[in-house]
Design an enzyme around this catalytic site. Structure first.
Site, short mmCIF file in Angstrom:
data_model
loop_
_atom_site.label_atom_id
_atom_site.label_comp_id
_atom_site.label_asym_id
_atom_site.label_seq_id
_atom_site.Cartn_x
_atom_site.Cartn_y
_atom_site.Cartn_z
N ASN A 102 -26.93 48.43 18.27
CA ASN A 102 -25.87 47.66 18.94
C ASN A 102 -24.58 47.66 18.13
OD1 ASN A 102 -27.48 46.00 17.22
ND2 ASN A 102 -26.85 44.13 18.25
N GLU A 107 -29.52 50.27 23.42
CA GLU A 107 -30.06 51.23 24.40
C GLU A 107 -28.92 52.02 25.04
OE1 GLU A 107 -30.52 47.99 24.10
OE2 GLU A 107 -32.37 47.31 25.06
N GLU A 121 -21.18 45.45 18.05
CA GLU A 121 -20.47 44.27 18.56
C GLU A 121 -18.96 44.40 18.35
OE1 GLU A 121 -22.50 40.81 16.96
OE2 GLU A 121 -24.19 41.17 18.33
N CYS A 132 -29.00 47.24 30.40
CA CYS A 132 -29.63 48.41 29.78
C CYS A 132 -30.76 48.97 30.63
CB CYS A 132 -30.12 48.05 28.38
SG CYS A 132 -28.75 47.90 27.22
N CYS A 177 -32.11 44.30 28.04
CA CYS A 177 -31.36 43.42 28.95
C CYS A 177 -31.21 44.11 30.31
CB CYS A 177 -29.99 43.07 28.36
SG CYS A 177 -28.77 44.39 28.51
N CYS A 235 -24.85 47.41 23.74
CA CYS A 235 -26.26 47.29 23.38
C CYS A 235 -26.80 48.60 22.80
CB CYS A 235 -27.10 46.95 24.61
SG CYS A 235 -26.90 45.27 25.21
N1 THU Z 1 -28.67 43.59 22.60
C1 THU Z 1 -29.02 44.90 22.64
O1 THU Z 1 -28.54 45.71 21.85
N2 THU Z 1 -29.91 45.30 23.57
C2 THU Z 1 -30.53 44.46 24.46
O2 THU Z 1 -31.27 44.92 25.33
C3 THU Z 1 -30.32 43.01 24.36
C4 THU Z 1 -29.18 42.58 23.50
C5 THU Z 1 -27.68 43.15 21.59
C6 THU Z 1 -26.35 42.74 22.17
C7 THU Z 1 -25.82 41.84 21.07
O3 THU Z 1 -25.16 42.64 20.09
C8 THU Z 1 -27.06 41.24 20.44
O4 THU Z 1 -28.15 42.04 20.89
C9 THU Z 1 -27.32 39.79 20.84
O5 THU Z 1 -27.30 39.64 22.21
#
Ligand code: THU
Length: 145
Positions: free
Chosen positions: A44, A57, A46, A97, A94, A55
């Protein structure tokens, strides 16, 4: 758990070390299994404008696509958890994704195996993407393949 699942989860844990997640402090790693047995990873990313965060994925799928390998993805391993904590609860993708992964699935075999585990250990759960995102909308719905 299958050797394949363990291998993908190990690669996802390694990828999660490169997560850029200073705001949530929740690191996620994803590892895509390609047709030739190779692995493409993502973590991920941010952003100070929180809603722009990417994210793991999605980053992994974009990396595969940038290499011209969107149609070669057959399985994915995902791990996540709070940084510097003993997170062992499996992290599932999520909703966004799931849709991004479905694009790759629809271009290849129509489905993907999804392995999920915790950032620093714990059980590995196995799912079908079609079970996580039933009745999905994808490129086949547009008549494009
Ligand atoms: N996140 C992912 O990378 N993949 C997911 O399927 C769920 C959430 C990340 C997004 C954010 O940087 C952190 O997890 C918290 O939500």
């Amino acid at each position: 758990m299958s050797d394949l699942g363990e291998r993908l989860i190990a690669a996802a844990r390694e990828a999660a070390r490169n997560a850029y997640a200073p705001y949530s402090r929740f690191s996620v790693g994803a590892a895509l299994l390609m047709e030739d047995g190779g692995i493409v990873t993502g973590a991920n990313v941010e952003n100070a404008s929180y809603g722009l965060s990417l994210c793991a994925e999605t980053v992994a799928v974009a990396t595969a696509s940038a290499a011209g390998r969107m149609r070669e993805i057959v399985a994915v391993g995902i791990v996540g958890g709070v940084q510097d904590a003993a997170g062992t609860d499996p992290v599932l993708p999520c909703g966004r994704c799931r849709q991004v992964l479905n694009e790759a699935a629809d271009l290849n075999r129509g489905d993907l195996t999804v392995y999920c585990s915790g950032l620093s250990g714990g059980p590995v759960e196995e799912y079908r993407l079609s079970a996580l995102l039933p009745h999905a909308f994808g490129p086949k719905a547009l008549g494009l393949e």
